[in-house]
Write a protein that holds these residues in place. Structure first.
Motif, PDB file in Angstrom:
ATOM      1  N   MET A 172      32.447  33.796  41.835  1.00  0.00           N
ATOM      2  CA  MET A 172      32.915  32.660  42.651  1.00  0.00           C
ATOM      3  C   MET A 172      32.159  32.774  44.269  1.00  0.00           C
ATOM      4  SD  MET A 172      36.693  32.109  44.100  1.00  0.00           S
ATOM      5  CE  MET A 172      36.950  33.920  44.523  1.00  0.00           C
ATOM      6  N   LYS A 203      31.941  36.712  44.925  1.00  0.00           N
ATOM      7  CA  LYS A 203      32.984  37.643  44.231  1.00  0.00           C
ATOM      8  C   LYS A 203      33.030  37.575  42.780  1.00  0.00           C
ATOM      9  CE  LYS A 203      36.052  37.931  48.182  1.00  0.00           C
ATOM     10  NZ  LYS A 203      37.171  37.396  49.151  1.00  0.00           N
ATOM     11  N   LYS A 204      33.043  38.663  42.034  1.00  0.00           N
ATOM     12  CA  LYS A 204      32.923  38.651  40.605  1.00  0.00           C
ATOM     13  C   LYS A 204      34.278  39.123  40.013  1.00  0.00           C
ATOM     14  CE  LYS A 204      29.437  40.604  37.343  1.00  0.00           C
ATOM     15  NZ  LYS A 204      28.757  41.592  37.218  1.00  0.00           N
ATOM     16  N   LYS A 205      34.385  38.368  38.978  1.00  0.00           N
ATOM     17  CA  LYS A 205      35.697  38.442  38.181  1.00  0.00           C
ATOM     18  C   LYS A 205      35.652  39.949  37.458  1.00  0.00           C
ATOM     19  CE  LYS A 205      38.634  36.498  34.681  1.00  0.00           C
ATOM     20  NZ  LYS A 205      38.844  35.267  33.848  1.00  0.00           N
ATOM     21  N   ILE A 206      36.718  40.667  37.631  1.00  0.00           N
ATOM     22  CA  ILE A 206      36.952  42.087  37.159  1.00  0.00           C
ATOM     23  C   ILE A 206      37.793  41.854  35.943  1.00  0.00           C
ATOM     24  CG2 ILE A 206      36.353  43.130  39.259  1.00  0.00           C
ATOM     25  CD1 ILE A 206      39.533  43.789  39.560  1.00  0.00           C
ATOM     26  N   SER A 244      41.787  31.605  36.166  1.00  0.00           N
ATOM     27  CA  SER A 244      42.713  32.971  36.538  1.00  0.00           C
ATOM     28  C   SER A 244      41.736  34.186  36.658  1.00  0.00           C
ATOM     29  CB  SER A 244      43.519  33.307  35.116  1.00  0.00           C
ATOM     30  OG  SER A 244      42.799  33.553  33.904  1.00  0.00           O
ATOM     31  N   GLY A 245      42.569  35.300  36.932  1.00  0.00           N
ATOM     32  CA  GLY A 245      41.686  36.522  37.384  1.00  0.00           C
ATOM     33  C   GLY A 245      41.458  36.866  38.729  1.00  0.00           C
ATOM     34  N   THR A 246      40.937  38.241  38.810  1.00  0.00           N
ATOM     35  CA  THR A 246      40.738  38.629  40.290  1.00  0.00           C
ATOM     36  C   THR A 246      39.400  38.674  40.432  1.00  0.00           C
ATOM     37  OG1 THR A 246      43.056  39.830  40.041  1.00  0.00           O
ATOM     38  CG2 THR A 246      41.283  40.798  41.648  1.00  0.00           C
ATOM     39  N   PHE A 247      38.811  38.526  41.611  1.00  0.00           N
ATOM     40  CA  PHE A 247      37.416  38.460  42.125  1.00  0.00           C
ATOM     41  C   PHE A 247      37.323  39.467  43.081  1.00  0.00           C
ATOM     42  CE2 PHE A 247      36.036  34.632  39.629  1.00  0.00           C
ATOM     43  CZ  PHE A 247      37.298  34.199  38.969  1.00  0.00           C
ATOM     44  N   VAL A 248      36.302  40.152  42.932  1.00  0.00           N
ATOM     45  CA  VAL A 248      35.970  41.376  43.788  1.00  0.00           C
ATOM     46  C   VAL A 248      34.567  40.977  44.472  1.00  0.00           C
ATOM     47  CG1 VAL A 248      35.532  43.608  44.365  1.00  0.00           C
ATOM     48  CG2 VAL A 248      37.371  43.015  42.725  1.00  0.00           C
ATOM     49  N   ALA A 289      38.540  41.764  50.567  1.00  0.00           N
ATOM     50  CA  ALA A 289      37.375  41.825  49.526  1.00  0.00           C
ATOM     51  C   ALA A 289      37.838  41.285  48.255  1.00  0.00           C
ATOM     52  CB  ALA A 289      36.794  43.103  49.442  1.00  0.00           C
ATOM     53  N   THR A 290      39.122  41.038  48.019  1.00  0.00           N
ATOM     54  CA  THR A 290      39.636  40.709  46.658  1.00  0.00           C
ATOM     55  C   THR A 290      40.365  39.204  46.845  1.00  0.00           C
ATOM     56  OG1 THR A 290      39.970  42.862  46.075  1.00  0.00           O
ATOM     57  CG2 THR A 290      41.179  41.294  44.886  1.00  0.00           C
ATOM     58  N   SER A 291      40.060  38.435  45.849  1.00  0.00           N
ATOM     59  CA  SER A 291      40.384  37.109  45.747  1.00  0.00           C
ATOM     60  C   SER A 291      40.801  36.465  44.420  1.00  0.00           C
ATOM     61  CB  SER A 291      39.418  36.045  46.268  1.00  0.00           C
ATOM     62  OG  SER A 291      39.084  36.038  47.680  1.00  0.00           O
ATOM     63  N   THR A 292      41.676  35.465  44.601  1.00  0.00           N
ATOM     64  CA  THR A 292      42.266  34.632  43.275  1.00  0.00           C
ATOM     65  C   THR A 292      41.541  33.307  43.583  1.00  0.00           C
ATOM     66  OG1 THR A 292      44.226  34.302  44.067  1.00  0.00           O
ATOM     67  CG2 THR A 292      43.922  36.016  42.707  1.00  0.00           C
TER      68      THR A 292
END
Lengths: 190, 216
Positions: free
Chosen positions: B77, B213-216, A45-49, B116-119
């Motif tokens: 990711m 992409k890094k988890k925030i 889960s979570g959002t990746f930027v 730029a933002t993913s799940t």
């Protein structure tokens, strides 16, 4: 010879972006029972930027000024890069080679930087893969492709590829280990 | 003379602070030396030409002594983006993320949102592979027609970066012949995915790029 072939395939190169014929998003693949079971205990889960972005080799490093601008380029997305970065790339190209007129593909500074500033790797599913092999241009990138020499030639080589001969090849033509013919293709670690 | 002008131009670039760390090894301050730093991206036809192979390398310039300790990060990711209609917006993504001692893969599938933002597309899980250890035989997995690998490999990139820096700095006017491969003897953390072309849409050409992409 490299230079002549460059001219011959220039049209194919410029026309490459018009070759997209259709869009057919594939269905998601089914998951095996074992993997499903293994995955159930995992949290995804979570959002990746976005932190880094890359396609063609050495684009950020060559064309973007050091420090914060490099981070900004890495956080940008390809569909917005051209509008934001073409002018910056052109200034950098002319700083690298103040004598730039056109290159072996016949591209003006604006045309070359217009192509490069949208950092995607063009890949053909039907032609042999190469960054450049004398016939095909930008149909992908093999591990063994001498991509730096191609980029140096386009930046420094002038309209015939013969300008600035000391700058159009680094004379490192292959990797320090051989690649394997089969998966996973890359050589074992040192 | 042209050459003089060009060397002047190069010196100006050097003064303005351009530091060249090709291909994109350690290319920017926010990612240098961490799991988000992409060094190179490759896309080529597989040994079976019905397949495409995608390679995303991270954490470049690992010395042999540093390689065993280098690890993928569970909060980062790797996302391969595929545009198959020429608008430079991804139509498909393939995602890879570490959990425990394995790398898990999702896609190719349409992204939830582009940009730029993913799940993680957990409904499109496609397989997993044990992360190969440094110095051991590579572990590969085949699931759903795809092949997977994750682990340390020789850095396939080659370039005389040292001489190029000297040229930019104005202490050299050209490359040496033969040159010296700055990346010889160094390793990367590689993620390799082989996918049937039929899973990538019907277009003859695609555009490909990788993102971390890094988890925030």
């Amino acid at each position: 010879m490299k230079t002549l072939n460059f001219k011959i395939i220039a049209i194919a190169f410029i026309g490459a972006s018009s070759l997209f014929v259709s869009c057919d998003n594939t269905d998601s693949t089914s998951e095996s029972n074992t993997d499903q079971a293994a995955r159930k205990g995992k949290k995804f889960s979570g959002t990746f930027v976005q932190q880094d972005q890359m396609a063609r080799p050495a684009i950020n490093t060559v064309f973007i000024g050091s420090g914060a601008p490099k981070d900004a380029f890495n956080a940008s997305i390809p569909s917005e890069m051209g509008a934001s970065y073409q002018g910056i790339f052109q200034s950098r190209l002319l700083a690298l080679n103040s004598g730039y007129t056109t290159n072996a593909l016949g591209q003006t500074a604006a045309q070359l930087t217009g192509l490069l500033s949208t950092d995607v790797l063009n890949v053909s599913k039907v032609a042999p893969t190469t960054f450049f092999d004398g016939t095909n241009v930008l149909t992908g990138r093999n591990a063994a492709d001498d991509v730096i020499d191609v980029e140096l030639l386009l930046i420094f080589g002038g309209p015939t590829g013969a300008s600035n001969p000391g700058l159009t090849s680094d004379h490192v033509n292959s990797n320090d280990k051989s690649f394997t013919a089969s998966f996973p293709y890359l050589a074992s670690a040192w | 003379m042209k050459k003089t002008k060009m060397v002047l131009g190069l010196s100006l670039v050097a003064i303005s602070g351009l530091i060249f760390m090709a291909a994109d090894h350690a290319d920017a301050p926010a990612v240098t030396g961490n799991a988000s730093d992409i060094t190179d991206v490759y896309a080529f036809q597989g040994q079976d030409t019905n397949n495409m192979v995608f390679v995303v390398n991270t954490q470049g310039l690992l010395s042999p002594g540093a390689t065993a300790a280098a690890t993928f990060n569970e909060n980062v990711m790797t996302e391969l983006n595929i545009d198959n209609n020429g608008d430079n917006v991804e139509d498909l993504v393939i995602q890879a993320i570490k959990r425990g001692d394995k790398m898990y893969f999702f896609g190719p599938t349409a992204p939830g949102t582009t940009g730029a933002t993913s799940t993680v597309k957990t409904t499109a899980a496609s397989g997993s592979v044990a992360i190969s250890a440094y110095g051991s035989t590579p572990i590969t997995a085949t699931e759903n027609g795809m092949k997977f690998f994750a682990g340390p490999r020789d850095d396939p990139f080659f370039f005389d970066l040292g001489q190029f820096k000297s040229i930019l700095g104005g202490t050299a006017t050209g490359f040496n012949n033969p040159g010296t491969d700055t990346f010889a003897g160094t390793n990367v953390l590689a993620t390799v995915i082989e996918v049937p072309k039929s899973m990538l849409g019907t277009s003859a050409t695609i555009s490909v790029w990788a993102e971390t992409k890094k988890k925030i």
